[in-house]
Design a protein around this motif. Structure first.
Motif, PDB file in Angstrom:
ATOM      1  N   ASN A  20       0.831  -1.200   0.000  1.00  0.00           N
ATOM      2  CA  ASN A  20       0.000   0.000   0.000  1.00  0.00           C
ATOM      3  C   ASN A  20       0.869   1.255   0.000  1.00  0.00           C
ATOM      4  OD1 ASN A  20      -2.459  -1.439   0.078  1.00  0.00           O
ATOM      5  ND2 ASN A  20      -2.259  -1.721   2.280  1.00  0.00           N
ATOM      6  N   TRP A  22       1.064   5.661   0.851  1.00  0.00           N
ATOM      7  CA  TRP A  22       0.474   6.766   1.598  1.00  0.00           C
ATOM      8  C   TRP A  22      -0.565   7.483   0.723  1.00  0.00           C
ATOM      9  CZ3 TRP A  22       1.520   7.179   6.653  1.00  0.00           C
ATOM     10  CH2 TRP A  22       2.725   6.653   7.144  1.00  0.00           C
ATOM     11  N   GLN A 106       2.598   2.555   9.250  1.00  0.00           N
ATOM     12  CA  GLN A 106       3.079   1.723   8.144  1.00  0.00           C
ATOM     13  C   GLN A 106       2.828   0.240   8.412  1.00  0.00           C
ATOM     14  OE1 GLN A 106       7.175   3.765   7.596  1.00  0.00           O
ATOM     15  NE2 GLN A 106       6.700   2.890   5.605  1.00  0.00           N
ATOM     16  N   ILE A 111       1.925  -0.081   4.637  1.00  0.00           N
ATOM     17  CA  ILE A 111       2.253   1.045   3.765  1.00  0.00           C
ATOM     18  C   ILE A 111       3.761   1.085   3.525  1.00  0.00           C
ATOM     19  CG2 ILE A 111       2.170   3.544   3.484  1.00  0.00           C
ATOM     20  CD1 ILE A 111      -0.222   3.587   5.358  1.00  0.00           C
ATOM     21  N   GLU A 175      -3.457  10.368   6.351  1.00  0.00           N
ATOM     22  CA  GLU A 175      -3.657   8.915   6.289  1.00  0.00           C
ATOM     23  C   GLU A 175      -4.701   8.463   7.308  1.00  0.00           C
ATOM     24  OE1 GLU A 175      -3.139   5.376   4.471  1.00  0.00           O
ATOM     25  OE2 GLU A 175      -2.125   7.250   3.954  1.00  0.00           O
ATOM     26  N   THR A 207      -4.161  -5.587   6.387  1.00  0.00           N
ATOM     27  CA  THR A 207      -4.444  -4.439   5.518  1.00  0.00           C
ATOM     28  C   THR A 207      -5.766  -3.821   5.943  1.00  0.00           C
ATOM     29  OG1 THR A 207      -5.477  -5.916   3.923  1.00  0.00           O
ATOM     30  CG2 THR A 207      -3.159  -5.379   3.581  1.00  0.00           C
ATOM     31  N   TYR A 210      -8.118  -0.931   3.937  1.00  0.00           N
ATOM     32  CA  TYR A 210      -7.860  -0.967   2.511  1.00  0.00           C
ATOM     33  C   TYR A 210      -8.692  -2.085   1.903  1.00  0.00           C
ATOM     34  CZ  TYR A 210      -3.955   2.079   3.504  1.00  0.00           C
ATOM     35  OH  TYR A 210      -3.187   3.127   3.921  1.00  0.00           O
TER      36      TYR A 210
END
Length: 256
Positions: A20, A22, A106, A111, A175, A207, A210
């Protein structure tokens, strides 16, 4: 090299495989939220405090010093007074507090950091090292020219440091805006358990926030076409004869 140091290196290498991105990179973070970027410049420790608390879903019982990424983490009495420990962290170890929040996001959302962001962060660190070397040389040599150059480099390094940190904190805020559904419908998600918010407790972070990637089609099945059998089911019809009655087979004219 100790086992702990090797584990740290392995986790850092694992972050390079995250897929992924940012929502905004460091270059565009100022344009994404200019007001918040200005706030991050003038009130940097306060912004770092608010961002870490928000990254923990406002649950300070999850707080660990430097988000568990430093040797001192878990050894500072955070469980007894997490708010005071976080205040101490953002004021005394501001750079570590920003980096820890970044690592936390992250690893939670899988990310990666783009090469452009890595170049900006690397330039900031290199400029600080060069300014420090010039200051040491000026102190040893005693030259006025080198001393003035070291002061200019120190001012430039401080300016770049403050700017990059403000952009990073704006990037983190944007984010989390995405995570909380401020850019559209909020995805169905739950607050991850404590062990899922630390890169040292899981090999591959989830994740969360997302959309999941659709599985690849089965071998031999083209995209967008329904599964079909050949010949179709129910062929030939029950009770039917082949060739039909009255037909000649082979056809006239067919060579014998």
């Amino acid at each position: 090299m100790s086992m702990a140091s090797q584990d740290h290196l392995d986790k850092m290498k694992m972050r390079q495989n995250y897929r992924n991105l940012w929502h905004t990179n460091l270059v565009n973070s100022i344009g994404a939220d200019p007001a918040y970027c200005c706030l991050a410049v003038w009130c940097a420790p306060c912004v770092s405090y608010l961002l870490r608390k928000r990254a923990l879903y406002n649950d300070m019982s999850r707080y660990v010093c430097c988000a568990g990424y430093m040797p001192c983490s878990g050894r500072c009495g955070e469980s007894r007074c997490p708010e005071f420990c976080l205040c101490t962290e953002v004021f005394l170890c501001f750079g570590n507090s920003v980096a820890s929040t970044r690592f936390l996001l992250q690893d939670e959302f899988n990310i990666q950091t783009t090469q452009c962001d890595n170049c900006i962060i690397g330039f900031m660190f290199c400029l600080q090292q060069i300014a420090c070397i010039f200051s040491l040389v000026a102190m040893i040599v005693g030259s006025d020219e080198i001393s003035e150059a070291s002061q200019l480099l120190s001012c430039l390094a401080d300016f770049v440091y403050c700017t990059v940190c403000a952009c990073m904190q704006t990037q983190h805020k944007v984010e989390m805006d995405k995570r909380d559904g401020k850019f559209g419908p909020q995805p169905v998600m739950a607050v991850p358990p404590v062990q899922q918010m630390s890169r040292f407790d899981q090999p591959v972070p989830p994740t969360i926030g997302y959309p999941p990637q659709p599985p690849p089609p089965a071998y031999g099945q083209p995209y967008g076409y329904p599964q079909q059998g050949y010949p179709p089911a129910g062929y030939p019809p029950a009770g039917s004869a082949y060739p039909p009655p009255g037909s000649a087979y082979p056809t006239p004219g067919y060579p014998k």
